[in-house]
Design a protein around this motif. Structure first.
Motif, short mmCIF file in Angstrom:
data_model
loop_
_atom_site.label_atom_id
_atom_site.label_comp_id
_atom_site.label_asym_id
_atom_site.label_seq_id
_atom_site.Cartn_x
_atom_site.Cartn_y
_atom_site.Cartn_z
N ALA B 102 0.83 -1.21 0.00
CA ALA B 102 0.00 0.00 0.00
C ALA B 102 0.86 1.25 0.00
CB ALA B 102 -0.92 -0.01 1.21
N ALA B 103 2.10 1.10 0.45
CA ALA B 103 2.97 2.27 0.56
C ALA B 103 3.73 2.55 -0.72
CB ALA B 103 3.96 2.06 1.71
N ASN B 104 3.58 1.69 -1.70
CA ASN B 104 4.38 1.85 -2.90
C ASN B 104 4.26 3.26 -3.45
OD1 ASN B 104 6.05 1.19 -5.01
ND2 ASN B 104 4.41 0.29 -6.26
N ASP B 106 5.04 5.90 -1.80
CA ASP B 106 5.03 6.86 -0.70
C ASP B 106 5.71 6.21 0.50
OD1 ASP B 106 4.56 9.03 0.89
OD2 ASP B 106 2.52 8.43 1.40
N CYS B 107 6.88 5.63 0.24
CA CYS B 107 7.54 4.84 1.26
C CYS B 107 8.94 5.38 1.47
CB CYS B 107 7.59 3.38 0.83
SG CYS B 107 8.62 2.36 1.88
N GLU B 108 9.20 5.80 2.71
CA GLU B 108 10.51 6.40 2.97
C GLU B 108 11.63 5.37 2.86
OE1 GLU B 108 11.03 9.28 5.90
OE2 GLU B 108 8.91 9.79 6.04
N LEU B 109 11.29 4.13 3.18
CA LEU B 109 12.30 3.08 3.08
C LEU B 109 12.72 2.92 1.62
CD1 LEU B 109 13.49 1.26 5.33
CD2 LEU B 109 11.97 -0.54 4.53
N ARG B 162 10.81 1.15 9.49
CA ARG B 162 10.64 2.60 9.64
C ARG B 162 10.14 2.90 11.05
NH1 ARG B 162 8.65 7.60 8.37
NH2 ARG B 162 9.87 8.70 9.89
#
Lengths: 775, 170, 159, 518
Positions: B102-104, B106-109, B162
């Motif tokens: 879901a973070a694809n 928008d993912c800081e990692l 994170r």
């Protein structure tokens, strides 16, 4: 998790184990729901979508645009970024530049917005002849024409004063302004009132009388500079959670806390928080206890003479000091009636007077009493006597309940006041509006809500326009409210849902949510925050448009095309709003009134160089016990309040997943009182007062003292206000919700009253051609 | 006010400012995972390391305050190697489901993996991890299922880095 | 050490212990030590009581308890044998000795024999590095261990 | 006249049967009607001779050892009470070469006095430093310590005087002295020996630190693996308190100073000073980022001196004899003496206090006498589990903070573990990673995940899986951990690993087992 510690102050998350084995854990290796987590979202915020993910993001996908707006729950007025995907709201993210919340949020504002798309929301106008008829969906034109015709008929038939309106403290300043304008300019009377009547009207009266303004003196940032805090009659961790987090942060830095509350609320003792003094007073004895604090300060010479001589009238102080010094105000005497140990009162008074910057935060536990206004004045006296006014870290701060209760008061929602707290008898003020509106405004105060209901029962009040209020559930003595409503011929309810009041309505005008309109809310710190439209109103119109259309149907020539024009009119007519405009708010983010030539940047702190009224006024506060007294039949005192996950009458939060935390109202009862009555934890009990009875389930806890019981009023099936009496504040009629003599006994289940009510509600919610709308 | 040099740029900031904050003022992005404006910095993610002339080691820029005349480098080869090495360790214990996450996007990692130029995880994915329920044929005691109990958000311990970086200070 | 205490007693004892020690500066570790001394382990039901009394969250207490290897969440066997596994003992054949003890007891580290006689735990240095390999049995130290010596130790705990 | 016979109560002696010897001696002495008292002293540090008992004679103390309970009768038969000869007789204790060649400053009393006798302590120059300190201004005490050149004996070698000055200069409503007695490094036991053998010197040192910095409260944080030290220190603090050495008025002066003993709970990382402070506060023992320094914001956010046991125990003699006396020992920037702990596979295992500057070879071969097993020395690990493995080739390295650092090693807490040629250095490297994985606090990723990956990579090398690639990966990982870790645990774990790889490369090229064809 640090967000949970530093920002929220709940400490619900930890790392368990260590090294490679270490893992983030909620509570004691519990799942989030069972843990101490209050679902404020700070951790989700700190960890954007890797470990903690909003379910809405998983379902809908990543947002692609966003709009900054203001939360429509409590009086804190948090700024949020509504993150959208097309017309769909993906999530609400606390906005870090929000000047009230500084990037923090609670479970309501952060997550509980699902009511806006709930299936029970009514999207079409409806009318019916009799309240026993099913509803009939009609066009907006028909609904508004019908309403206008009915109101004109009623005024023709029963007189100009036979109709009135109630403004909503849930709606925007602009919408509130329009409703009072409709009443004053369209109905031609001053029969307008608002829910502030039932919550903070004593604040307006008490602070107006002592300081000269009807609002809190500080901004929320002020709490960062405070050294000693008194919380009285408020439960910030549940009612004003974002403020509570900021307060707790300050307390963790070393500020001291005094809690005056019948219950052992979380602020008394919770992780890393411990009140120096808890004064668990008997409900109804606020005035005695606060005056007794003053007694200690005066008799022990702990008052701030320099401040008083400079800022107040010394002879008034002397008079007041002589009064509070009377022996019957001594802690030892007050202990007898309040139950608070004298030493606690003395200790608290000394700490407050000598501990540095002292601030007082209070809530409805102060105002909703027969002596609510007196307590507000006693609090103001205390602040003045200790010199705690006019700088950061001090002050008197009402924690206001509704998102825009401050604004609705500011906007002239009272029968005796025009916008800006100017009395209707003031010719100059009336003149401003009369000229602008082209009408004559009555110089006689109109009817307050209870008076409207009385008049309805008497047959002289026949029609009412209620915007966004559920007076049946929220006002005291439900039976009296229902009798009043039932006696009217045209009850118009404008709301999102068929609320309890709508059971007695003849016209239902669908309302819009805060997500669907432009406007402003004014929070508890007098901060005017922009509300921005993030989606099209599903009901077709924003609430201000509905009011305007009703006004037009009644023949008024209103032509606002945007709420900014309404604000311009407010600014033009109301000195404390003189500089406020949407452009200016855009530039400043938000401002705190007064915002005018004298204070172009707004007024974060009031009374800085002198009181608004000139000299601060000390007023004697004689304690007069409420007429509501315990006795053999009703030996316990009931007091009421809120819980974190639910909001007010629950119309919104009950229609969200927040119900997982609070499915029903429970009666908190001390183990001793429970044992005496054979009441078990979780069992049904009957709660009786002189006014009525209801049933609910018991929660046995030592949070309440023996002799005191407590419940929330979020669920209509419980109808706690069936129990409350019609006693009210001597000055403002604010109902005495917080003290009711009751008896508690074991019960088998819902009372006959509840069964009947359920059936009536089901009947009155029928809509022709639709399956039953009732849940 | 304190004047210092960061990557050759002279910058003046108030006393007590962190090197990270000062770098931002100078328009230099230092990679990071754990620092946010909402909380006190505490230096656990080990990506925001910098080198300071005359000082040994690589202090975290988020917890190190500026000092007058300091000469800071944020982008030396040594720093790049260590950052990539740290990131390689993070990813060696992280699920490879970016496309369906879901973070694809928008993912800081994900962003940081890109920022430090991580291309390869030489440890492979067969070692101890918090990602897979079963490991080497046995139950993986480090793994925990997704917690969906809260109505509004899910907690997936398999992707804890994170969050861990942010809260490991407990 | 009383291993058969009811939940109610645990609550009351915990409250006694906490009340007696909460005025210490940083009282949590001393309290947990005392609780473990009292019950032989740190029962889960103590945690909320400790949290409440110390104004901590349950999560924090849980985090602390799980961080320190000394605190156990379940009782041990009647004896606890700790074998040093650190370098000085390794240099004197500690690893082989550990294998021998494991096979004599039929258990691995962190396990308890089925008869409940003994729990075997690793320890990383007892400060007896000049008397390696070393062990601690129920708080008593033993150094310069060899195959025979550990056989005697095992026999002692099995008795 | 009553004869005093000394039987050590030091844990190392106890581990070797001292308790049984003491019991046997006590009953035999009573049975034979000998006029003797048995004093339970600390250890002299000649641990390979423990239990070593001593008897006081007109000529001085005569030592016997190692003594077994079964030897007691024959010893008494031979005239132990008068210091007569016996097969176990070692002669005059002071003349034993291992002792005689030492410079005992910090350990001057250890093994000589009754640890819990304050009178004995005073009789052996005890409390002179504190008596002097109460007459001085705090800044003068700090100046003394600074001038002495004393550096933290915990491993980092930070100048003690500078640390104290920072605390003295930092305003605070309350200040603390914290003694780090979380001696977790394998191969070290000096702290334990002082606490068991001469606890008052530590109490005295802490009281001086308190007066010097304005701190009024001290904590000794002792690891739970040291029950004997905890017991002795607890009693000693009580005795000192009763005698007015500490308490509301230190030695009758205007200074107040109290000491509390605290027990760790099984976490090596709590030897790191900031983790220790967290632990004392009742938190998870995780490392704090610095700054702020503990001297500015330490225990409960108050200015705090946190010093190792030996650092604090070295202070009384500096105050008594003056900074110059102390400073005259040592070399370079490493001044004074250092208690070297010789452990593991060494013949003469024990504690050897000497001025800085001996070479590693002198320590291992001459003083330590080579291996206990008689096999060749392969490697010595200096400085605990985070210290490098040194091969014979580096035996000319001088025992000095800077000299060791120059060879990619560290003195640490001055523990030396000797390995003979049976040691497998790949296995030792793997253990360093494993130990880090077990003891990592978990706060930073290089240590938390890196250590576990390190074990896995070492295993791959051992199994002959892509050895070239994995050796390179292990070296890279060490670089990441060394520079990326937050504290010394993760940052120094690479020392044993890389030193093993660099000095013993053959051990990292194991001959793969020929697998049976399937």
């Amino acid at each position: 998790m640090r967000a949970c510690e530093e920002v929220q102050g709940t400490f619900a998350l930890t790392i368990e184990g260590r090294g490679f084995d270490s893992r983030v854990s909620a509570g004691m290796h519990e799942n989030f729901l069972e843990s101490e987590c209050v679902s404020c979202g700070a951790c989700v915020q700190a960890c954007p979508i890797t470990t903690l993910t909003e379910k809405s993001v998983i379902e809908i996908g990543q947002p692609e645009h966003s709009v900054v707006t203001t939360c429509a729950y409590c009086g804190v007025g948090c700024s949020f970024k509504a993150e959208m995907r097309g017309e769909e709201l993906v999530r609400m993210v606390p906005w870090k530049d929000g000047q009230a919340n500084r990037g923090h949020s609670c479970v309501k504002g952060r997550f509980a917005y699902g009511y806006s798309t709930h299936k029970e929301r009514i999207l079409n106008p409806m009318i019916r002849e009799k309240i026993s008829d099913p509803w009939r969906e009609v066009s907006w034109e028909e609904a508004l024409a019908h309403t206008a015709a009915e109101f004109r008929r009623l005024q023709y038939q029963y007189g100009r004063d036979a109709v009135g309106g109630i403004t909503s403290s849930r709606c925007t300043n602009e919408e509130t302004y329009l409703v009072q304008k409709l009443v004053r300019a369209g109905f031609g009377n001053n029969n307008v009132d608002t829910c502030a009547r039932v919550c903070h009207s004593p604040t307006g009266y008490g602070l107006g009388a002592t300081f000269g303004t009807s609002a809190g003196t500080q901004n929320f940032d002020s709490v960062e500079h405070t050294d000693v805090v008194i919380i009285i009659g408020a439960n910030p961790t549940d009612g004003h959670p974002v403020f509570a987090s900021r307060l707790k942060k300050r307390l963790r830095q070393g500020a001291k806390l005094i809690v005056v509350d019948p219950r052992r609320i979380d602020m008394v003792s919770s992780p890393h928080i411990k009140a120096s003094h808890h004064l668990p007073l008997r409900p109804g004895t606020n005035v005695a206890v606060v005056t007794s604090l003053a007694h200690v300060i005066v008799t022990e010479g702990l008052y701030d003479e320099k401040f008083i001589r400079e800022r107040c009238d010394w002879s008034e102080f002397e008079d007041w000091a002589a009064f509070v010094a009377e022996p019957h105000h001594s802690p030892e005497e007050v202990e007898k009636l309040s139950g608070v140990p004298a030493e606690e009162i003395r200790g608290a008074a000394r700490l407050f007077a000598t501990g540095g910057n002292g601030s007082i935060y209070y809530g409805l536990g102060v105002t909703e009493h027969s002596q609510g206004s007196t307590t507000v004045m006693a609090i103001a006296n205390l602040a003045m006597a200790t010199g705690n006014i006019g700088r950061p870290g001090v002050g008197v701060n009402p924690l206001r309940g509704q998102n825009n209760v401050q604004g609705s008061c500011d906007m002239g929602s009272f029968p005796h006041e025009l916008p800006g707290y100017r009395h209707v008898s003031d010719d100059a003020t009336r003149d401003i509006f009369e000229k602008l509106w082209g009408v004559t405004i009555s110089n006689e105060p109109g009817l307050r809500i209870p008076n409207m209901l009385d008049a309805a029962v008497d047959g002289s009040f026949k029609g009412i326009y209620i915007q966004g209020e559920d007076i049946l559930q929220s006002d005291p003595d439900t039976k009296h409210v229902s009798a009043g409503l039932a006696a009217m011929e045209c009850v118009v309810v404008q709301d999102l849902f068929l609320n309890e009041t709508a059971n007695y309505a003849h016209v239902f005008l669908p309302g819009s949510t805060f997500l669907e309109k432009d406007g402003t809310f004014t929070n508890a710190e007098r901060r005017i925050n922009r509300v921005r439209k993030v989606m099209t109103p599903r009901n077709g119109y924003a609430d201000w448009e509905v009011t305007q259309n009703l006004a037009k149907a009644m023949g008024l020539d209103w032509n606002y095309t945007h709420p900014s024009q309404i604000m311009d009119e407010i600014a033009a007519t109301t000195p404390s709003f003189a500089m406020v405009s949407y452009d200016y708010l855009e530039k400043m983010g938000s401002v705190q009134w007064p915002c005018n030539e004298k204070a172009p940047l707004g007024s974060p702190i009031m009374h800085v160089n002198g009181f608004v009224r000139g000299k601060g006024k000390f007023i004697r506060t004689e304690y007069v016990a409420t007429d509501e007294k315990t006795g053999p039949r009703f030996p316990l005192l009931l007091t009421t309040g809120r819980i974190l996950s639910q909001y007010n009458v629950g119309a919104q939060t009950r229609r969200t997943d927040n119900v997982v935390w609070h499915e029903e109202d429970r009666l908190e009862i001390h183990p001793n009182d429970a044992e005496m009555r054979g009441v078990h934890d979780g069992s049904w009990v009957k709660l009786m007062s002189r006014s009525g009875d209801t049933t609910l389930r018991a929660l046995i806890t030592e949070r309440v003292a023996p002799g005191v019981v407590y419940t929330t009023f979020h669920h209509p099936t419980t109808q706690a206000n069936v129990i409350t009496t019609d006693f009210s504040d001597w000055a403002t009629n604010c109902p005495e919700y917080k003290v009711t003599a009751v008896q508690v006994s074991p019960s088998n289940g819902p009372s006959q009253w509840q069964v009947d009510y359920d059936e009536q509600a089901r009947q009155s919610r029928r809509i022709t051609g639709k399956m039953e709308a009732a849940e | 006010m304190v004047t210092l040099t960061i990557d050759g740029n002279e910058i003046t900031v108030p006393e007590g400012t962190s090197i990270m904050r000062a770098s931002m003022e100078a328009g230099i992005e230092v990679p990071k995972l754990c620092a946010t404006d909402m909380m006190d910095s505490f230096g656990s993610c080990r990506l925001c390391l910098v080198e300071i002339q005359g000082r040994a080691g690589m202090p975290a820029s988020c917890t190190t305050p500026v000092a007058p005349g300091m000469n800071v480098s944020t982008q030396t080869q040594r720093l790049k190697d260590v950052r990539r090495g740290v990131m390689e360790l993070y990813i060696s214990d992280h699920p490879l489901d970016c496309l369906t996450c879901a973070a694809n996007g928008d993912c800081e990692l994900q962003d940081m993996a890109g920022a430090v130029g991580l291309r390869d995880v030489r440890y492979g994915y067969d070692g101890s991890n918090h990602v897979k329920a079963r490991d080497n044929g046995g139950i993986n005691l480090n793994w925990a299922p997704k917690d969906e109990s809260n109505p509004y958000f899910t907690f997936d311990p398999a992707k804890m880095h994170r969050l861990f970086a942010v809260c490991a200070g407990l | 050490m009383n291993l058969h205490v009811s939940s109610r007693d645990i609550g009351e004892r915990t409250l006694d212990i906490v009340s007696g020690m909460k005025s210490l500066e940083g009282p949590l570790l001393p309290i947990l030590h005392e609780i473990q001394a009292e019950f032989g382990y740190v029962p889960q039901e103590c945690l909320p009581i400790i949290a409440r009394e110390l104004n901590l969250s349950r999560a924090e207490v849980h985090g602390v308890v799980t961080f320190y290897h000394d605190y156990r969440d379940h009782p041990t066997g009647r004896h606890v044998l700790k074998l040093c596994r650190a370098e000085a003992c390794q240099s004197m054949g500690g690893d082989q000795l550990a294998e021998r003890v494991k096979s004599l007891l039929g258990i691995d580290f962190h396990q308890t024999t089925l008869d409940g006689a003994v729990t075997l735990e690793p320890v990383y240095c007892l400060g007896l590095c000049s008397a390696a390999p070393a062990a601690m049995l129920d708080g008593e130290v033993h150094g310069r261990l060899d195959a025979d010596a550990v056989k005697d130790l095992v026999a002692e705990v099995r008795a | 006249m009553t004869v005093r016979i000394f039987v050590p109560k030091d844990a190392a002696a106890l581990a070797l049967g001292a308790e049984r010897v003491a019991k046997a001696l006590s009953s035999e002495v009573e049975a034979r009607g000998i006029d003797a008292t048995i004093v339970r002293n600390g250890s002299r540090g000649l641990h390979w001779l423990e239990p070593m008992i001593e008897v006081e004679t007109a000529q001085g103390r005569i030592a016997y050892g190692p003594v077994k309970a079964s030897d007691v009768a024959s010893l008494l038969d031979a005239g132990l009470a008068t210091g007569r000869d016996h097969a176990l007789c070692l002669g005059k204790t002071e003349e034993l070469p291992f002792l005689k060649s030492q410079t005992r400053l910090t350990f001057a009393r250890c093994g000589i006095v009754d640890p819990l006798s304050l009178a004995d302590y005073r009789a052996h120059e005890g409390l002179k430093g504190l008596e002097r300190a109460v007459t001085l201004a705090p800044a003068d005490i700090v100046a003394h310590v600074t001038e002495s050149g004393l550096r933290g004996r915990g491993g980092a070698g930070f100048p003690t005087g500078i640390k104290w000055k920072t605390v003295l200069d930092t305003p605070g409503a309350r200040k603390y002295i914290v003694c780090n007695a979380d001696e977790g490094d394998s191969g070290t036991f000096a702290d334990r020996m002082i606490m068991e053998g001469d606890p008052f010197v530590l109490i005295e040192g802490m009281a001086i630190a308190g007066i010097a910095t304005g701190a009024t409260k001290g904590f000794v944080y002792i690891r739970s693996e040291y029950p004997h030290a905890i017991a002795t220190m607890t009693q000693a603090v009580e005795i000192a308190h009763k005698a007015g050495v500490v308490g509301t008025s230190v030695l009758g002066s205007a200074h107040a100073f109290d000491i509390e003993i605290r027990t760790g709970a099984g976490a090596y990382v709590c030897g790191e000073e900031t983790a220790l402070l967290n632990s004392l506060e009742g938190k998870r023992g995780i490392v704090r980022a610095k700054p702020p320094l503990p001297a500015h914001k330490g225990l409960f956010d108050c200015p705090t001196v946190i010093n190792n046991v030996i650092s604090l125990a070295s202070v009384p003699i500096i105050m008594d004899k003056g900074p110059v006396y102390y400073k005259d020992f040592g070399m370079g920037r490493s001044r004074g003496t250092i208690p070297i702990q010789i452990a593991g596979n060494a013949r003469h295992r024990g504690l050897y206090e000497a001025a800085f500057g001996l070479t590693l070879g002198q320590i291992v071969d001459d003083i330590g006498g080579g291996t206990a097993s008689g096999r060749p020395v392969k490697a010595v690990q200096v400085g605990g589990p985070l210290g490098a493995y040194f091969p014979r080739a580096l035996f000319d390295t001088a025992f000095d903070y800077e000299a060791f650092a120059a060879k990619d090693g560290l003195i640490g807490h001055a523990g030396i573990v000797v390995f003979d040629d049976t040691a497998d250095m790949l296995k030792q490297a793997r253990f360093a990673m494993e130990f880090c994985a077990i003891e990592s606090c978990g706060k930073c990723t290089p240590c938390r995940i890196g250590s576990t990956r390190g074990v896995e990579v070492a295993d791959k090398i051992a199994q002959g899986i892509e050895p070239e690639k994995n050796r390179e990966l292990l070296a890279d990982l060490c670089n990441t951990m060394k520079f990326g870790s937050l504290c010394a645990l993760g940052g120094f774990t690479p020392y044993p690993v890389t030193s093993a790889m660099n000095h013993f490369p053959d051990d990292f090229r194991p001959v793969p087992l020929v697998e049976a064809a399937e």
